[in-house]
Design a protein around this motif. Structure first.
Motif: not given
Length: 307
Positions: A133-136, A139, A230, A232
């Motif tokens: 996970q790499n929401e920001t 993080d 990101k 994504d």
């Protein structure tokens, strides 16, 4: 018998001593020497304290960078050596070939896998795939094999969930260095790592590096050959990042900015798992027969030119 009379004037003339001027000169010289010695000792003490403070800061920085290197170099995902499993009715390929009769009689056990927040998919080798996970851009959550068990026979292994996050500084504004508004925290979960959901509220995080002005994660995109902030944005290698880069601006004890740009790489070698799985699938279907031109090791027919 006559007594001799002692001449007191003669005695006083023979006694030696310091005059007032000589005493004042001696005191002045001694004061200068003492002041010089005090200055030398004071400067040495201040230099020692400054060096210790700088070494403490440098040790904190080096320790944080080494900790990240251990975590990122041992980042775990079965997709580094095995392809992601896709159901037969999907557009992708299946891990093994089943005839129509066999498909009706028995379903693939991997089809019954239930996805969860931590493990959204499963590989063809029946290994659950942990999420990254790499929401920001500040993080990052992932699974690593860098954990070391502290207590013998405890419910821990070398696998652990790690979370990096940038938070506001916990120090008071008066004690905070100028421009150092953030600190990098690290939280590690070593028990019950196969639970379906995350519960970071019950996991204690600790400051890994303080006095940070700015920080961000970057990930290598092999298609564009550039770093993106990101996961994504990656078209491939989203679950298996090949290069993880950090850009850090740190404030040292002299309130000077120190820019750090470092790149980390997981230890797994590059391996195209999807291509390998397709080749195995074709081999199971019998598309590659022994001796055919597409079969590895098959003899190549020579083409003779007409003379």
């Amino acid at each position: 018998m006559k007594k001799k009379r002692i001449n007191s004037t003669h005695i006083y003339k023979d006694q030696s001593g310091f005059t007032l001027i000589e005493v004042l000169i001696a005191i002045t010289i001694l004061s200068i020497l003492m002041a010089t010695m005090y200055t030398i000792v004071n400067n040495s003490t201040e230099s020692k304290d400054k060096i210790i403070s700088e070494d403490r800061d440098a040790l904190q920085l080096v320790t944080a960078l080494d900790r990240m290197e251990q975590d990122f170099s041992q980042l775990y995902s079965p997709l580094y050596y095995s392809a992601k499993y896709q159901k037969k009715n999907d557009n992708g390929f299946a891990p093994r070939s089943l005839g129509s009769d066999e498909q009706e009689k028995a379903a693939n056990p991997l089809d019954s896998y239930e996805a969860s927040e931590r493990f959204p998919a499963i590989s063809t080798s029946a290994d659950v795939i942990p999420i990254i996970q790499n929401e920001t851009k500040t993080d990052l959550i992932f699974m690593t094999t860098s954990n070391r068990r502290v207590l013998e026979d405890s419910k821990q292994s070398r696998y652990a969930w790690v979370k990096y996050a940038l938070r506001s500084s916990s120090e008071d504004a008066d004690e905070r260095r100028e421009g150092a508004e953030y600190e990098l925290t690290r939280a590690i979960e070593t028990e019950n790592i196969y639970n379906k959901e995350f519960d970071w509220k019950n996991v204690k995080e600790y400051p890994l590096l303080k006095d940070i002005k700015s920080f961000q994660f970057l990930f290598w995109n092999p298609k564009t050959e550039k770093f993106v902030d990101k996961l994504d944005q990656l078209t491939t290698d989203k679950d298996t990042p090949r290069l993880i880069r950090i850009k850090l601006v740190w404030i040292n004890s002299d309130n000077n900015e120190v820019e750090i740009d470092r790149t980390y790489r997981p230890l797994y070698p590059y391996f195209d798992t999807e291509k390998d799985e397709k080749e195995k699938e074709n081999a199971r279907k019998g598309d590659q027969k022994p001796g055919s031109p597409n079969t590895p090791g098959a003899p190549v027919e020579s083409q003779e030119e007409d003379l």
